[in-house]
Design a protein around this motif. Structure first.
Motif, PDB file in Angstrom:
ATOM      1  N   PRO A 148       0.806  -1.223   0.000  1.00 13.32           N
ATOM      2  CA  PRO A 148       0.000   0.000   0.000  1.00 13.32           C
ATOM      3  C   PRO A 148       0.838   1.271   0.000  1.00 13.32           C
ATOM      4  N   GLU A 149       0.231   2.312  -0.610  1.00  7.63           N
ATOM      5  CA  GLU A 149       0.831   3.639  -0.672  1.00  7.63           C
ATOM      6  C   GLU A 149      -0.180   4.661  -0.186  1.00  7.63           C
ATOM      7  N   ASP A 150       0.296   5.872   0.077  1.00  8.66           N
ATOM      8  CA  ASP A 150      -0.618   6.955   0.445  1.00  8.66           C
ATOM      9  C   ASP A 150      -1.639   7.144  -0.678  1.00  8.66           C
ATOM     10  N   GLY A 151      -2.890   7.301  -0.303  1.00  5.41           N
ATOM     11  CA  GLY A 151      -3.947   7.485  -1.299  1.00  5.41           C
ATOM     12  C   GLY A 151      -4.590   6.180  -1.743  1.00  5.41           C
ATOM     13  N   ASP A 152      -4.253   5.055  -1.084  1.00  4.78           N
ATOM     14  CA  ASP A 152      -4.853   3.763  -1.415  1.00  4.78           C
ATOM     15  C   ASP A 152      -5.999   3.437  -0.461  1.00  4.78           C
ATOM     16  N   LEU A 153      -7.060   2.866  -1.019  1.00  3.99           N
ATOM     17  CA  LEU A 153      -8.098   2.243  -0.203  1.00  3.99           C
ATOM     18  C   LEU A 153      -7.832   0.737  -0.245  1.00  3.99           C
ATOM     19  N   TRP A 159      -8.851  -8.520   9.752  1.00  5.47           N
ATOM     20  CA  TRP A 159      -9.795  -7.752  10.562  1.00  5.47           C
ATOM     21  C   TRP A 159     -11.122  -7.496   9.848  1.00  5.47           C
ATOM     22  N   GLY A 160     -11.125  -7.602   8.535  1.00  7.52           N
ATOM     23  CA  GLY A 160     -12.356  -7.334   7.777  1.00  7.52           C
ATOM     24  C   GLY A 160     -12.692  -5.864   7.681  1.00  7.52           C
ATOM     25  N   ASN A 161     -11.650  -4.995   7.563  1.00  8.66           N
ATOM     26  CA  ASN A 161     -11.908  -3.557   7.508  1.00  8.66           C
ATOM     27  C   ASN A 161     -11.349  -2.921   6.240  1.00  8.66           C
ATOM     28  N   LEU A 162     -12.002  -1.799   5.847  1.00 12.50           N
ATOM     29  CA  LEU A 162     -11.451  -0.921   4.823  1.00 12.50           C
ATOM     30  C   LEU A 162     -10.437   0.000   5.474  1.00 12.50           C
ATOM     31  N   GLY A 163      -9.462   0.453   4.677  1.00 15.87           N
ATOM     32  CA  GLY A 163      -8.463   1.388   5.211  1.00 15.87           C
ATOM     33  C   GLY A 163      -8.076   2.439   4.187  1.00 15.87           C
ATOM     34  N   PHE A 164      -8.241   3.733   4.571  1.00 13.17           N
ATOM     35  CA  PHE A 164      -7.750   4.843   3.746  1.00 13.17           C
ATOM     36  C   PHE A 164      -6.337   5.166   4.225  1.00 13.17           C
ATOM     37  N   TYR A 165      -5.322   4.702   3.515  1.00 11.47           N
ATOM     38  CA  TYR A 165      -3.950   4.998   3.920  1.00 11.47           C
ATOM     39  C   TYR A 165      -3.592   6.440   3.557  1.00 11.47           C
ATOM     40  N   TYR A 166      -3.101   7.165   4.574  1.00 12.52           N
ATOM     41  CA  TYR A 166      -2.575   8.512   4.317  1.00 12.52           C
ATOM     42  C   TYR A 166      -1.126   8.647   4.801  1.00 12.52           C
ATOM     43  N   ASP A 167      -0.621   7.614   5.463  1.00  7.09           N
ATOM     44  CA  ASP A 167       0.804   7.554   5.819  1.00  7.09           C
ATOM     45  C   ASP A 167       1.218   6.083   5.788  1.00  7.09           C
ATOM     46  N   ALA A 168       1.643   5.626   4.630  1.00  8.23           N
ATOM     47  CA  ALA A 168       1.996   4.216   4.439  1.00  8.23           C
ATOM     48  C   ALA A 168       3.502   3.988   4.543  1.00  8.23           C
ATOM     49  N   SER A 169       4.244   4.942   5.079  1.00  8.60           N
ATOM     50  CA  SER A 169       5.692   4.785   5.196  1.00  8.60           C
ATOM     51  C   SER A 169       6.023   3.572   6.066  1.00  8.60           C
ATOM     52  N   GLY A 181      -8.754   0.455  -4.471  1.00  8.99           N
ATOM     53  CA  GLY A 181      -8.780   1.613  -5.347  1.00  8.99           C
ATOM     54  C   GLY A 181      -7.921   2.739  -4.807  1.00  8.99           C
ATOM     55  N   THR A 182      -8.065   3.911  -5.410  1.00  6.51           N
ATOM     56  CA  THR A 182      -7.291   5.082  -4.995  1.00  6.51           C
ATOM     57  C   THR A 182      -8.221   6.273  -4.796  1.00  6.51           C
ATOM     58  N   TYR A 183      -7.759   7.236  -3.966  1.00  8.71           N
ATOM     59  CA  TYR A 183      -8.532   8.448  -3.709  1.00  8.71           C
ATOM     60  C   TYR A 183      -7.587   9.650  -3.716  1.00  8.71           C
ATOM     61  N   GLN A 184      -8.137  10.849  -3.808  1.00 13.60           N
ATOM     62  CA  GLN A 184      -7.382  12.083  -3.716  1.00 13.60           C
ATOM     63  C   GLN A 184      -8.029  12.961  -2.656  1.00 13.60           C
ATOM     64  N   ALA A 185      -7.443  12.946  -1.465  1.00 15.36           N
ATOM     65  CA  ALA A 185      -7.948  13.764  -0.353  1.00 15.36           C
ATOM     66  C   ALA A 185      -6.822  13.909   0.664  1.00 15.36           C
ATOM     67  N   SER A 186      -6.802  15.026   1.356  1.00 13.69           N
ATOM     68  CA  SER A 186      -5.786  15.272   2.381  1.00 13.69           C
ATOM     69  C   SER A 186      -6.164  14.557   3.671  1.00 13.69           C
ATOM     70  N   ALA A 187      -5.193  14.473   4.593  1.00 20.45           N
ATOM     71  CA  ALA A 187      -5.467  13.870   5.896  1.00 20.45           C
ATOM     72  C   ALA A 187      -6.541  14.652   6.636  1.00 20.45           C
ATOM     73  N   GLU A 188      -6.540  15.975   6.460  1.00 19.73           N
ATOM     74  CA  GLU A 188      -7.551  16.811   7.111  1.00 19.73           C
ATOM     75  C   GLU A 188      -8.949  16.519   6.552  1.00 19.73           C
ATOM     76  N   GLN A 189      -9.024  16.311   5.255  1.00 21.79           N
ATOM     77  CA  GLN A 189     -10.325  16.000   4.653  1.00 21.79           C
ATOM     78  C   GLN A 189     -10.809  14.636   5.107  1.00 21.79           C
ATOM     79  N   LEU A 190      -9.881  13.673   5.206  1.00 19.89           N
ATOM     80  CA  LEU A 190     -10.271  12.348   5.696  1.00 19.89           C
ATOM     81  C   LEU A 190     -10.787  12.432   7.130  1.00 19.89           C
ATOM     82  N   GLU A 191     -10.217  13.340   7.908  1.00 13.90           N
ATOM     83  CA  GLU A 191     -10.645  13.481   9.303  1.00 13.90           C
ATOM     84  C   GLU A 191     -12.097  13.912   9.397  1.00 13.90           C
ATOM     85  N   LEU A 192     -12.577  14.604   8.386  1.00  7.11           N
ATOM     86  CA  LEU A 192     -13.970  15.066   8.385  1.00  7.11           C
ATOM     87  C   LEU A 192     -14.962  13.918   8.135  1.00  7.11           C
ATOM     88  N   LEU A 193     -14.441  12.761   7.778  1.00  8.98           N
ATOM     89  CA  LEU A 193     -15.330  11.591   7.647  1.00  8.98           C
ATOM     90  C   LEU A 193     -15.697  11.013   9.011  1.00  8.98           C
TER      91      LEU A 193
END
Length: 204
Positions: A148-153, A159-169, A181-193
């Motif tokens: 996984p890389e940043d921006g990957d779902l 565990w049976g969970n989805l994960g929006f990676y924003y720090d995959a280092s 899949g992939t997404y384009q959103a900042s960590a701050e925008q993800l926090e609003l979910l």
């Protein structure tokens, strides 16, 4: 002088008079007449053709060429399987929305799309990803793992969970981390979910 001669073979009695012609007399005449008339009637009846009763046609055994397809399942070819790559899935909270573009055609992505629409809670995990637990485990047999890389779902099978990676280092390839899949959103925008119900739908 007349002489009575019995004809034993025919059972009739003839009167001979001086060698003249014989005559059949007595009740036997009536019997012979009845027999002759009966024979004529029988011959006449037997020579008449027998007509089939009206409305009663002659029929044979059921035809073997009857339609055998009645009740059989429709064998028409099904439409080609829809390509899921490029499908856009939108995660919407009261404060924001994040679109994910499906990038894999795998059993996991197909099963995920089959579950939509649904509503999920979102939470943070270890400052690396936003996760959400699905109502049930995805059917993922045969789906490849990923690095996984940043921006990957991703979908994490243990565990049976989805994960929006924003720090995959430092996260390496794993068979149980499935790329969806992939997404384009900042960590701050993800926090609003976080903090409320998030609806997940396919974008028409």
């Amino acid at each position: 002088m007349s002489t009575r001669i019995d004809d034993r073979r025919t059972g009739t009695t003839r009167a001979a008079r001086g060698g003249g012609a014989s005559a059949v007399t007595g009740p036997r005449v009536l019997l012979i007449a009845v027999v002759l008339l009966t024979g004529v009637a029988v011959t006449s009846c037997s020579s008449s053709p027998t007509a089939a009763p009206a409305g009663d046609p002659v029929t044979g055994p059921p035809s073997s060429s009857a339609d055998s397809s009645a009740g059989e399942a429709d064998t028409a070819t099904l439409p080609a399987t829809t390509d899921v790559v490029g499908t856009v899935v939108r995660f919407t909270s009261p404060r924001t929305s994040v679109d994910v573009t499906i990038g894999e055609d795998s059993p996991a992505t197909r099963d995920f799309l089959s579950m939509l629409p649904l509503t999920l809670p979102v939470e943070d995990l270890a400052g690396r990803e936003k996760i959400s637990y699905l109502p049930r485990e995805l059917d993922h047999a045969g789906s490849p793992g990923s690095d996984p890389e940043d921006g990957d779902l991703i979908y994490f099978t243990p565990w049976g969970n989805l994960g929006f990676y924003y720090d995959a280092s430092g996260i390496e390839y794993a068979d149980d981390t499935l790329h969806l899949g992939t997404y384009q959103a900042s960590a701050e925008q993800l926090e609003l979910l976080e903090g409320g119900a998030v609806s997940v739908d396919v974008v028409p």
